[in-house]
Design an enzyme around this catalytic site. Structure first.
Site, PDB file in Angstrom:
ATOM      1  N   ASP A  90     -33.376  27.614 -29.424  1.00  0.00           N
ATOM      2  CA  ASP A  90     -31.217  27.873 -29.066  1.00  0.00           C
ATOM      3  C   ASP A  90     -31.095  27.907 -30.563  1.00  0.00           C
ATOM      4  O   ASP A  90     -30.266  28.745 -31.055  1.00  0.00           O
ATOM      5  CB  ASP A  90     -31.527  26.710 -29.038  1.00  0.00           C
ATOM      6  CG  ASP A  90     -30.155  27.035 -28.699  1.00  0.00           C
ATOM      7  OD1 ASP A  90     -29.564  27.240 -27.979  1.00  0.00           O
ATOM      8  OD2 ASP A  90     -29.434  25.817 -29.202  1.00  0.00           O
ATOM      9  N   VAL A 148     -22.126  32.351 -30.134  1.00  0.00           N
ATOM     10  CA  VAL A 148     -22.495  32.913 -30.296  1.00  0.00           C
ATOM     11  C   VAL A 148     -22.498  34.821 -29.397  1.00  0.00           C
ATOM     12  O   VAL A 148     -22.174  35.506 -30.097  1.00  0.00           O
ATOM     13  CB  VAL A 148     -24.126  32.912 -30.381  1.00  0.00           C
ATOM     14  CG1 VAL A 148     -25.150  34.380 -30.272  1.00  0.00           C
ATOM     15  CG2 VAL A 148     -24.670  32.053 -30.940  1.00  0.00           C
ATOM     16  N   LEU A 201     -22.202  24.855 -25.986  1.00  0.00           N
ATOM     17  CA  LEU A 201     -21.259  25.907 -25.976  1.00  0.00           C
ATOM     18  C   LEU A 201     -21.830  26.914 -27.324  1.00  0.00           C
ATOM     19  O   LEU A 201     -20.937  28.176 -27.265  1.00  0.00           O
ATOM     20  CB  LEU A 201     -20.133  25.109 -26.859  1.00  0.00           C
ATOM     21  CG  LEU A 201     -19.501  24.204 -25.965  1.00  0.00           C
ATOM     22  CD1 LEU A 201     -18.259  23.631 -26.378  1.00  0.00           C
ATOM     23  CD2 LEU A 201     -19.047  25.406 -24.636  1.00  0.00           C
ATOM     24  N   ARG A 202     -23.402  26.705 -27.840  1.00  0.00           N
ATOM     25  CA  ARG A 202     -22.931  27.564 -29.106  1.00  0.00           C
ATOM     26  C   ARG A 202     -23.537  28.702 -28.306  1.00  0.00           C
ATOM     27  O   ARG A 202     -23.377  29.418 -29.035  1.00  0.00           O
ATOM     28  CB  ARG A 202     -24.872  26.974 -29.626  1.00  0.00           C
ATOM     29  CG  ARG A 202     -25.329  28.072 -30.489  1.00  0.00           C
ATOM     30  CD  ARG A 202     -26.449  27.815 -31.285  1.00  0.00           C
ATOM     31  NE  ARG A 202     -26.308  26.313 -31.319  1.00  0.00           N
ATOM     32  CZ  ARG A 202     -27.137  25.160 -32.252  1.00  0.00           C
ATOM     33  NH1 ARG A 202     -27.617  25.337 -30.547  1.00  0.00           N
ATOM     34  NH2 ARG A 202     -26.611  24.239 -32.658  1.00  0.00           N
ATOM     35  N   ALA A 203     -23.570  29.260 -26.528  1.00  0.00           N
ATOM     36  CA  ALA A 203     -24.185  30.312 -26.340  1.00  0.00           C
ATOM     37  C   ALA A 203     -22.617  31.101 -26.385  1.00  0.00           C
ATOM     38  O   ALA A 203     -22.608  32.054 -26.388  1.00  0.00           O
ATOM     39  CB  ALA A 203     -24.919  29.873 -24.779  1.00  0.00           C
TER      40      ALA A 203
END
Length: 718
Positions: free
Chosen positions: A202, A288, A283-285
């Site tokens: 991830d 990014v 929420l990293r997706a």
């Protein structure tokens, strides 16, 4: 801008030489434009230019300004980026140097990665000085990890901490040190050699799947360029220098344009809609994907993010974040992506600067639209193992081939010997005649895997770091100290025990009760290293009965689910796995020992059942594999898991040959577990007898689950 050539030119790689590079080239370029994206993971088969492309990227990035005496490459323009070598004079001289490419070897030690005590300063001048490690050298540069999936767990933990905080803290050997470590992380791996820990997976912003082209024309062009480079690297680099300089200039221009690119609210809502529809974690997706879309717009020369920028960003940022468990195949449903994006271009922001409301329906098909309308990606059953659909009872042949192991069938049909499936070729009837019906095979799927009980190897080993069996190694709790090279003495230098050994030697050498004055002098024989006890990884070798008796009562579904659960446990514990199957007249090494648990799960999923039970052949094949793996790596301890009901019906004197084979396996001294798949009201207990012959643990298949074992313990204690 001058370029420093150190590797094969980036623009000379087939696929990266066009005006619009392929996914591999584009992902590396975008992270070079915006390092905040978080790096790239390149997955693919061997020989697909993964390492070549990663090493060639450094020559394309703009140089960095540093203080001449700064070993940590801190940014002079950033007041928060303080260097342990500072403070430096404000307005002092600066130097420009190329971006560093720092390679992280699989066998690197923790001291080499974090930094350690400067031995020369300590021994020569008596000063405690810090020698920077690889993470310090990679600051404001590229940290490249080839075969990143094979990194030991302690190095993965260091990378996770540095990637999450952007800093490295060292507390050891009498000093304390903290410095910045912000780098572009690039990892390459071959999935056949094992998967990557989800936590580190991830942390990679983008991921790319690469494969060798099947078209002869590009394959021939790859060979042509590589041979030209090997014949004269300097001339080859000179021919591609103009394209390298043009590509580097375009990357520098995109970097300077990055702050001018606008991300409209409609585009931001669309990104959030896509991430919600694909059911990504956290929420990293979203972050990014947004950063990648902005970088792609800058690369394309635009100042506003468009629909195409979002599409390219989602294809690179989301596939590795959709995986629910290690056996789910990575990828992205591009039809769903196109439906969510729609055909119309995104509307611009209102001129008055107000934020427009999000679409009421969540897009053309709604945020939860899917191919089947049951979830973000259709929600229907998949072909992969462990999908949790409960479809283990489905077969491609006659369902419910046998309902009993030894009782007569309705209508007066006599039972088959040893519970073989009806219609099995070569079965004998009670009157001695041969059945001529064609062989019946069934292929069933496993149901959702569960948490299995922990199976371990007996004793204490010295294998590679893992999470299964007890082992002496460089990590774990300290249980003593010994001379370097002795069993288990592979940890760091133990200063206290070293001084104690030197003092004992000096005291024994002195005569009388009066101690001689003078400093204590160390000798090589006084050195002591820590003995630590931790956990090791093992070879888990599955030997699975796939005969007709296993197909009866749909026991193969239960068996496959148990083996799949153990495979998932092996993935989490970083084990090596192998798979042997036996059915009909022979045994087959379906999967040689490997770190790729995904492939083992795929082979298990397609395993048919039917025919006789050549138990002896299965055990003998297991003995051969164990002996071969021991020669390759004497420290790798195997755990043999035999999944069978204990019946032996393959060939002449099947029972006697099976007992002899069991004795041969037992003579190897390998830890063995017999998973008993026998079920039904009438049981022969043959697997228990086999376990006794193998000196193995006997484990009914229903007790493989850790929850089932806990329930049984509670019931007996009640």
């Amino acid at each position: 801008m001058p370029l420093v050539r150190s590797h094969y030119p980036f623009s000379a790689i087939v696929g990266c030489d066009a005006g619009e590079p392929d996914d591999l080239g584009l992902s590396l370029i975008l992270t070079g434009i915006s390092p905040q994206i978080g790096g790239v993971l390149v997955r693919g088969e061997k020989g697909t230019a993964k390492s070549t492309a990663a090493r060639a990227l450094a020559a394309l990035l703009p140089p960095v300004d540093v203080h001449p005496a700064d070993r940590f490459s801190t940014d002079p323009a950033d007041p928060d980026d303080a260097s342990p070598d500072g403070p430096f004079e404000p307005g002092g001289p600066l130097e420009s140097r190329p971006v560093r490419l720092v390679e992280l070897p699989v066998g690197a030690t923790e001291d080499r990665v974090l930094g350690s005590l400067h031995l020369e300063q300590a021994l020569s001048h008596g000063k405690v000085a810090y020698e920077p490690g690889l993470l310090a050298r990679a600051h404001r540069g590229i940290l490249y990890a080839d075969e990143v999936n094979l990194l030991p767990d302690h190095l993965v933990d260091l990378l996770l901490d540095a990637a999450a905080t952007g800093r490295v803290t060292v507390e050891r050997d009498g000093f304390s040190m903290e410095h910045a470590a912000r780098f572009l992380l690039i990892g390459t791996m071959n999935p056949e050699e094992g998967e990557l820990r989800p936590q580190l997976l991830d942390r990679f912003g983008l991921t790319v799947e690469v494969a060798a082209p099947r078209d002869p024309a590009p394959r021939a062009e790859v060979v042509r360029r590589r041979m030209a480079y090997d014949a004269d690297p300097a001339a080859f680099a000179a021919r591609h220098r103009p394209s390298e300089e043009a590509l580097a200039a375009r990357i520098a221009a995109a970097r300077s344009r990055l702050g001018e690119v606008r991300l409209p609210d409609a585009a931001l809502h669309k990104i959030a809609e896509i991430c919600a529809a694909f059911d990504v974690d956290g929420l990293r997706a979203d972050i990014v994907t947004a950063r990648t879309a902005v970088a792609h717009a800058a690369w394309a020369g635009r100042t506003t993010v468009t629909r195409d920028d979002i599409r390219r960003a989602a294809r690179l940022a989301l596939p590795h974040r959709r995986r629910r468990n290690p056996f789910d195949a990575p990828g992205l449903d591009e039809e769903l992506l196109d439906r969510i994006l729609g055909d119309d271009e995104l509307p611009p922001d209102p001129p008055d600067g107000t934020t427009p409301p999000p679409p009421a329906d969540g897009g053309p098909d709604g945020p939860d639209a899917g191919p089947g309308g049951d979830g973000p990606d259709g929600g229907g059953p998949t072909d992969g193992p462990g999908d949790g659909t409960g479809s283990g009872g489905s077969t491609h042949g006659p369902e419910g081939a046998a309902d009993s192991d030894s009782t007569p069938q309705p209508g007066g049909t006599p039972a088959l010997p040893d519970g073989a499936a009806p219609g099995t070729a070569g079965d004998e009837a009670p009157d001695g005649s041969r059945r001529t019906a064609p062989a019946a095979e069934t292929t069933v799927k496993a149901t959702a895997p569960y948490r299995p009980r922990l199976l371990t190897v007996r004793g204490t080993g010295e294998g590679a770091d893992g999470r299964r069996s007890r082992a002496l190694g460089a990590r774990g709790r300290r249980i003593g100290a010994d001379r370097p090279g002795h069993r288990g003495a592979r940890g760091s230098l133990h200063l206290v025990e070293t001084v104690r050994a030197a003092a004992a030697r000096a005291g024994a050498a002195r005569s009388g009760s009066v101690r001689a004055a003078g400093p204590l002098r160390l000798r090589p024989e006084d050195l002591r290293t820590s003995v630590r006890e931790g956990r090791e990884a093992n070879l888990i070798l599955f030997c699975v009965d796939a005969s007709g008796s296993m197909a009866a009562r749909k026991r193969m579904t239960q068996v496959k689910t148990a083996v799949l659960s153990l495979l998932l446990d092996a993935y989490r514990r970083r084990d090596k796995v192998g798979l042997i199957t036996f059915r009909g007249q022979d045994a087959e090494l379906a999967l040689p020992p490997t770190h790729s648990v995904d492939i083992a799960a795929a082979r298990l999923d397609g395993l048919p059942a039917g025919g006789r039970t050549p138990l002896a052949e299965g055990l003998l094949e297991a003995a051969r594999v164990v002996a071969r793996e021991r020669r390759r790596d004497p420290r790798l301890r195997p755990l043999l898991v035999v999944v069978t009901d204990g019946r032996a019906t393959g060939g002449k004197d099947a029972v006697a040959r099976s007992l002899a084979a069991a004795d041969q396996v037992a003579s190897l001294g390998v830890s063995t577990v017999v998973v008993d798949s026998e079920s039904g009201p009438l049981r022969l207990g043959l697997a228990a007898h086999l376990a006794a012959r193998l000196h193995a643990d006997h484990l009914p298949v229903r007790e493989v689950s850790a929850d089932a074992l806990s329930t049984a313990v509670r019931e007996r204690a009640a």
